[in-house]
Structure formats: C-alpha cells, structure tokens
Design an enzyme around this catalytic site. Structure first.
Site, PDB file in Angstrom:
ATOM      1  N   ARG A 203       4.760  -1.767  -4.889  1.00 37.26           N
ATOM      2  CA  ARG A 203       4.022  -1.151  -6.150  1.00 37.26           C
ATOM      3  C   ARG A 203       3.872   0.675  -6.231  1.00 37.26           C
ATOM      4  NH1 ARG A 203      -0.429  -3.692  -4.108  1.00 37.26           N
ATOM      5  NH2 ARG A 203      -1.620  -1.024  -4.171  1.00 37.26           N
TER       6      ARG A 203
ATOM      7  N   CYS B 146      -0.117  -6.238  -0.235  1.00 38.78           N
ATOM      8  CA  CYS B 146       1.331  -6.440  -0.027  1.00 38.78           C
ATOM      9  C   CYS B 146       0.989  -6.410   1.708  1.00 38.78           C
ATOM     10  CB  CYS B 146       1.861  -5.118  -0.263  1.00 38.78           C
ATOM     11  SG  CYS B 146       1.157  -3.855   0.429  1.00 38.78           S
TER      12      CYS B 146
ATOM     13  N   ARG C   8      13.874   0.724   2.051  1.00 42.21           N
ATOM     14  CA  ARG C   8      13.101   1.762   0.444  1.00 42.21           C
ATOM     15  C   ARG C   8      12.585   3.132   0.693  1.00 42.21           C
ATOM     16  NH1 ARG C   8       7.670  -1.388   0.783  1.00 42.21           N
ATOM     17  NH2 ARG C   8       8.068   0.600  -0.829  1.00 42.21           N
TER      18      ARG C   8
ATOM     19  N   ASP D 186       0.949   6.220   7.672  1.00 43.70           N
ATOM     20  CA  ASP D 186       2.139   5.988   7.765  1.00 43.70           C
ATOM     21  C   ASP D 186       3.221   6.767   8.845  1.00 43.70           C
ATOM     22  OD1 ASP D 186       2.024   5.986   5.506  1.00 43.70           O
ATOM     23  OD2 ASP D 186       3.031   7.163   4.167  1.00 43.70           O
TER      24      ASP D 186
ATOM     25  N   LYS E 291       9.773  10.796  -0.262  1.00 51.79           N
ATOM     26  CA  LYS E 291      10.086   9.673  -1.247  1.00 51.79           C
ATOM     27  C   LYS E 291       8.458   9.383  -1.783  1.00 51.79           C
ATOM     28  CE  LYS E 291       8.436   5.186   0.559  1.00 51.79           C
ATOM     29  NZ  LYS E 291       7.086   4.463   0.190  1.00 51.79           N
ATOM     30  N   ASN E 292       7.700   9.640  -0.809  1.00 59.02           N
ATOM     31  CA  ASN E 292       6.672   9.373  -2.022  1.00 59.02           C
ATOM     32  C   ASN E 292       5.983  10.352  -2.726  1.00 59.02           C
ATOM     33  OD1 ASN E 292       6.127   7.301  -0.566  1.00 59.02           O
ATOM     34  ND2 ASN E 292       4.472   7.836   0.571  1.00 59.02           N
TER      35      ASN E 292
ATOM     36  N   VAL F 191      -7.281   3.438   7.755  1.00 59.47           N
ATOM     37  CA  VAL F 191      -6.950   3.872   5.759  1.00 59.47           C
ATOM     38  C   VAL F 191      -6.438   2.324   5.402  1.00 59.47           C
ATOM     39  CG1 VAL F 191      -5.354   4.070   4.066  1.00 59.47           C
ATOM     40  CG2 VAL F 191      -5.811   6.007   6.151  1.00 59.47           C
TER      41      VAL F 191
ATOM     42  N   ARG G  42      -4.736  -3.442  -0.944  1.00 57.44           N
ATOM     43  CA  ARG G  42      -4.592  -2.486  -1.944  1.00 57.44           C
ATOM     44  C   ARG G  42      -4.730  -3.193  -3.362  1.00 57.44           C
ATOM     45  NH1 ARG G  42       1.571  -0.200  -0.053  1.00 57.44           N
ATOM     46  NH2 ARG G  42       0.564   1.576  -1.404  1.00 57.44           N
TER      47      ARG G  42
HETATM   48  N1  EPU Z   1      -7.375   1.488  -2.406  1.00 57.78           N
HETATM   49  C1  EPU Z   1      -8.526   0.900  -3.415  1.00 57.78           C
HETATM   50  N2  EPU Z   1      -8.349   1.199  -4.598  1.00 57.78           N
HETATM   51  C2  EPU Z   1      -7.870   2.107  -5.411  1.00 57.78           C
HETATM   52  C3  EPU Z   1      -6.325   2.701  -4.759  1.00 57.78           C
HETATM   53  C4  EPU Z   1      -6.607   2.692  -3.076  1.00 57.78           C
HETATM   54  O1  EPU Z   1      -9.399   0.689  -2.698  1.00 57.78           O
HETATM   55  O2  EPU Z   1      -7.865   1.514  -6.100  1.00 57.78           O
HETATM   56  C5  EPU Z   1      -7.335   1.875  -1.084  1.00 57.78           C
HETATM   57  C6  EPU Z   1      -6.440   1.123  -0.529  1.00 57.78           C
HETATM   58  O3  EPU Z   1      -6.341   0.000  -0.843  1.00 57.78           O
HETATM   59  C7  EPU Z   1      -6.813   1.567   0.532  1.00 57.78           C
HETATM   60  C8  EPU Z   1      -6.676   3.031   0.648  1.00 57.78           C
HETATM   61  O4  EPU Z   1      -7.250   2.689  -0.380  1.00 57.78           O
HETATM   62  O5  EPU Z   1      -6.974   1.174   1.636  1.00 57.78           O
HETATM   63  C9  EPU Z   1      -5.449   3.676   0.327  1.00 57.78           C
HETATM   64  O6  EPU Z   1      -4.341   3.236  -0.490  1.00 57.78           O
HETATM   65  P1  EPU Z   1      -3.528   4.575  -1.532  1.00 57.78           P
HETATM   66  O7  EPU Z   1      -3.970   4.183  -2.669  1.00 57.78           O
HETATM   67  O8  EPU Z   1      -3.689   6.301  -0.899  1.00 57.78           O
HETATM   68  O9  EPU Z   1      -2.244   4.362  -0.913  1.00 57.78           O
HETATM   69  P2  EPU Z   1      -1.017   4.553  -1.781  1.00 57.78           P
HETATM   70  O10 EPU Z   1      -1.368   5.308  -2.995  1.00 57.78           O
HETATM   71  O11 EPU Z   1      -1.524   2.946  -2.387  1.00 57.78           O
HETATM   72  C10 EPU Z   1      -0.302   6.189  -0.600  1.00 57.78           C
HETATM   73  C11 EPU Z   1       2.502   5.803  -0.416  1.00 57.78           C
HETATM   74  C12 EPU Z   1       1.739   4.667   1.272  1.00 57.78           C
HETATM   75  C13 EPU Z   1       0.415   5.317   1.726  1.00 57.78           C
HETATM   76  C14 EPU Z   1      -0.836   5.968   1.451  1.00 57.78           C
HETATM   77  C15 EPU Z   1      -1.623   6.271   2.413  1.00 57.78           C
HETATM   78  C16 EPU Z   1       2.881   6.599  -1.923  1.00 57.78           C
HETATM   79  C17 EPU Z   1       3.811   5.746  -3.189  1.00 57.78           C
HETATM   80  N3  EPU Z   1       1.801   5.330  -1.449  1.00 57.78           N
HETATM   81  O12 EPU Z   1      -0.119   4.088  -1.395  1.00 57.78           O
HETATM   82  O13 EPU Z   1       2.762   5.276   1.755  1.00 57.78           O
HETATM   83  O14 EPU Z   1       0.632   5.181   3.298  1.00 57.78           O
HETATM   84  O15 EPU Z   1      -0.918   6.467  -0.143  1.00 57.78           O
HETATM   85  O16 EPU Z   1      -1.408   7.967   2.738  1.00 57.78           O
HETATM   86  O17 EPU Z   1       3.001   7.328  -2.046  1.00 57.78           O
HETATM   87  C18 EPU Z   1       4.969   4.310   2.500  1.00 57.78           C
HETATM   88  O18 EPU Z   1       5.434   5.351   2.020  1.00 57.78           O
HETATM   89  O19 EPU Z   1       4.954   3.755   3.913  1.00 57.78           O
HETATM   90  C19 EPU Z   1       3.688   4.067   1.815  1.00 57.78           C
HETATM   91  C20 EPU Z   1       3.030   2.957   2.191  1.00 57.78           C
END
Ligand code: EPU
Length: 430
Positions: free
Chosen positions: A93, A117, A398, A306, A22-23, A328, A122
């Site tokens: 998101r 969320c 999802r 995850d 998915k990701n 995280v 996030r």
């Molecule tokens: N963060 C910030 N500012 C930003 C971006 C992130 O403070 O601009 C913080 C977040 O709040 C969090 C940390 O950085 O505390 C890491 O977040 P990240 O941005 O890496 O998460 P994401 O990109 O929104 C993706 C996956 C998630 C997975 C995380 C961590 C996708 C679509 N989603 O989310 O997947 O948990 O990386 O590996 O790639 C899932 O599949 O169930 C899922 C939640």
C-alpha cells in the site's frame, strides 16, 4: 512458499542489532522522485517492501543501484513514465507515496488505488484532498488515481485524521510547490521526522516536523543528497517483547530507545528491568513471569498500533488480565484466533480484547495474516510448549529482516522450511 518451524521453550537471551526502519525507508526512497540527481540512502533494511519500492521506481525508469553496506542509490534523472501499476501497488500500500513526488516534480501521475487490506479499509482520501487543495486535478478511473497539475500551489491543509503516509505524501509534494504549505493535524511519527530530515538535506525548507503543524516553503528545485534512515522502533520493540514474554534478557543495539518511550514504560509496568543508552536498550525479566498490562493504541506519541499484536502475546502468558484496545485500524485482531489455537484465553469485545494470562501457550500450526500479527505468532511460538509452524510468512518478510536468524541469535529454535502443506483441489495451499 516457506514456513517457520519453531520449537518453543527456552528464555531468549542475548544481543541483537536493529535494522533501518521500513516505514522510514519507503517514503525516503519515494522522495528520490523529487530530484534529477542521485539520492544515497544508508541503513536500508533488506525487506520485501523495500524491494517492491525499488522495482516500482525502476519500472518508472529510475536508476536504482544497490551498493554495499545497506546503501541504495536512486537516480530519477532517467525517469520515463509516471505510472505505478496495480500489480506492484496491490502488494504494498505504501506505493501511494510516489503520488505526491511525481505530481510535484512532473505535473502528472497515475497511481493504482491500493484498495483495502487485511487490517482495514485504509482509504487514501486525505492524500487526494490535500493534493487537490494544492491545485491538482484528480480523477479516479479504472482503479487508478489520475492526477495532473501545472505547478502545485502552497495551501493550508487541515487533515481530519492523523495519517502517517498522508502527511508524508503531502509534505513531499509541498517541497516543490509555489508558496507555503501548512499541514495541520499532521502525523508526529519519527518516520515523518526522518523523511523531513532527508528532504531538508535535499534543500527543502521544512519546519515543525514531529509536531502536529508542519510548514513547508516550496522551492523551485531540490538537489541530490545522502541520508541515513533511522532505526526501526517497531522491530526493536518486537525483540524486547519477545525477551520479556520469554522471561529472558534481550538487548537491542543500533537503535534509538527514545523513539519507544511508551513501549518501554509498558514493559517496565510488566515487570521488566529496562536499561538504556543512546543507541541501545535492554529488558531483563530476571526469570520472572510478566504482569499483564493494559494497552490502547493511538498515533505517535501514543502506543503504536504496530506493537499491539506483540503485547497481546505478552498478556497471553502474563499474570493477570490485560485489556488491549485498537483505535487506529478497524480490523487488527486477526492474530487473536490464531493465538487461541495455541491456548490463549482471549475475548474480543468490539475494538478491545480481554486477555487472561495463562502459564504457557502450546505449540500449534498457525497462519500469519499481516505483518505484525506474524511477528506476534513467532513470539508465541518461541515461548510455547512444543512445535509451532507459522505459515504464510511472506507477510513477515515484508517488514522483518532475517527474523529467524535474529531470533536464533537470541537462542530461539527457529528454522525456515519449504511449506509442504496439503493442497486443495485448486492447487492452493490451505
Ligand atoms: N485514513 C483515512 N484516510 C486516509 C488515510 C488514512 O481514513 O486518507 C485512516 C486509515 O484507514 C487508518 C488511519 O487513518 O484508520 C491511520 O492510517 P495511516 O494513514 O496513518 O496509516 P498508513 O500511513 O497507511 C502507516 C504505516 C503502518 C502503521 C500506520 C499507523 C507505513 C508505510 N505504514 O500506515 O505500518 O500501522 O501508519 O501508524 O508507514 C506496518 O508497518 O505493519 C504498518 C501497517
């Protein structure tokens, strides 16, 4: 709305096939916005989040064709508007992933802010600061990120936190920028590498994907391509944990075990015999009860957040006490109170839970709160004594393709039924 009714008990045994990740699929689909030619994406999982992405692309005028054998064709030459509306973004998101490509290709984008969320606030500040460093003018108005630029300029972008979608958004944007962009403290997740491979197939010049420094030399334009998304490492890990927690033997095929080394090491520490080939992996408990393992989440190559909820369940029935620490996301323990309703002995202290294993969980009605929490409740139901109804399963749809069919293939007794839960005076399921 449906529920999953699970009769727990028998060990899970058998073979199951991993779907595409998915990701990895979500950013790859968004990258179609960078080109005026078709992008063919193979091994696309049939998931709600993928459907949402397709609807979002179609809303912008992109022609999306779903073909046979898990192939989706996206052709953005027909794009009519660069807007990602709140109604779509709020359900997923990852919609923020269209921001970078739209801005880079069309010089404008209006993308609803995703908001908080269940698992944490996030924010997307790192995405926005990175695009600003590349010369974009960004305003936040009426809940929307409104961004404009002439042509993005290459820049050095140090990121103060490791962000997966942030790295992906900026990497996509940089492929069409003028000059060289260097992303520092970049995410090293396999899905980032997968996206880089897709972009390279489209003609982009990228080096260092999979390390914490990614260098992108921008091109005037990219071209159509065909890309096969990598296997879903989290889905793979989820089935393996289900096998281990149930004292069974589960083999996952069409996967890549090298992407989950750290998860396999924890399963081995829990007492599983782990065997693997290039594209398959098996855990066999030989009927034994798992031992508790300590887990601390961190960005790749650390232990994946995850997989945290699934290991809480494993520890809940293991021999000993396991400490599970989440670093995280700030609020990713919502499965804990549901597992306690099934008899689990868990104590939360800040970002850590202390799980004291018991011989067996007991079936109960439980509520899914987010995607991975839902998966953990399904595993809990499969190993519990009695019946478990998992409600609010839209979360699981999802991110897990046909989870009930795949678990049933392993011998799990699990059915999807219409949810006839009592309703409140306002007509909302409780
Ligand atoms: N963060 C910030 N500012 C930003 C971006 C992130 O403070 O601009 C913080 C977040 O709040 C969090 C940390 O950085 O505390 C890491 O977040 P990240 O941005 O890496 O998460 P994401 O990109 O929104 C993706 C996956 C998630 C997975 C995380 C961590 C996708 C679509 N989603 O989310 O997947 O948990 O990386 O590996 O790639 C899932 O599949 O169930 C899922 C939640």
């Amino acid at each position: 709305m449906d529920l999953l009714r699970i009769e727990g008990g028998p060990p899970l045994n058998g073979v199951v096939r991993a779907s595409g990740a998915k990701n990895a699929t979500l950013p790859v689909m968004a990258s179609a916005l960078l080109i005026d030619e078709p992008l063919f994406v193979e091994n696309v999982p049939h998931l709600e989040d993928v459907t949402t992405t397709n609807v979002l692309l179609a809303h912008m005028g992109v022609s999306v064709t779903i073909g046979d054998y898990m192939v989706v064709e996206a052709d953005a030459s027909t794009i009519t508007q660069c807007v990602a509306p709140y109604d779509l973004v709020k359900t997923m998101r990852a919609s923020i992933l269209v921001l970078g490509p739209l801005l880079a290709r069309h010089g404008e984008a209006e993308v609803s802010l995703p908001g908080g969320c269940a698992i944490g606030a996030r924010p997307v500040d790192i995405h926005l600061r990175g695009l600003e460093a590349m010369g974009a003018e960004i305003r936040v108005e009426g809940g929307y990120v409104k961004a404009r630029c002439a042509r993005l300029q290459g820049a050095r972008i140090p990121m103060d936190m490791v962000t997966v979608t942030g790295t992906e958004n900026l990497m996509m944007a940089a492929t069409l920028a003028d000059g060289v962009t260097v992303l520092e403290n970049a995410a090293r997740e396999p899905e980032v590498i997968d996206l880089a491979n897709c972009l390279i197939a489209m003609g982009a010049e990228i080096s260092g994907a999979g390390t914490s420094t990614i260098t992108i030399r921008g091109k005037k334009q990219l071209h159509g391509a065909r890309h096969r998304v990598c296997p879903d490492r989290i889905e793979t890990g989820t089935f393996l944990v289900a096998g281990a927690a149930s004292r069974g033997c589960v083999k996952v095929t069409h996967t890549d075990p090298s992407l989950i080394d750290v998860v396999l090491a924890k399963l081995a520490a829990a007492g599983a015999e782990v065997t693997q080939g290039n594209d398959w992996v098996q855990v066999d408990m030989h009927g034994r009860r798992p031992r508790s393992v300590d887990v601390r989440t961190s960005p790749y190559p650390g232990f994946p957040t995850d997989m945290q909820a699934q290991f809480c369940v494993l520890n809940a029935v293991a021999d000993g006490v396991g400490m599970v620490t989440e670093t995280v996301f700030e609020n990713r323990f919502m499965h804990v109170s549901e597992l306690e309703r099934m008899g689990a002995k868990i104590r939360q202290e800040g970002h850590t839970v202390r799980v004291t294993g018991i011989e067996q969980l007991t079936g109960a009605p439980v509520m899914a709160t987010d995607l991975r929490a839902s998966a953990s409740l399904v595993i809990a139901g499969l190993i519990a004594d009695g019946t478990t109804d998992v409600r609010r399963i839209y979360h699981i749809d999802r991110g897990y393709e046909c989870i009930e069919e795949k678990m049933a293939q392993l011998g799990g007794i699990i059915r999807r039924l219409p949810d006839r839960a009592p309703v409140t005076a306002r007509g909302v399921s409780v």
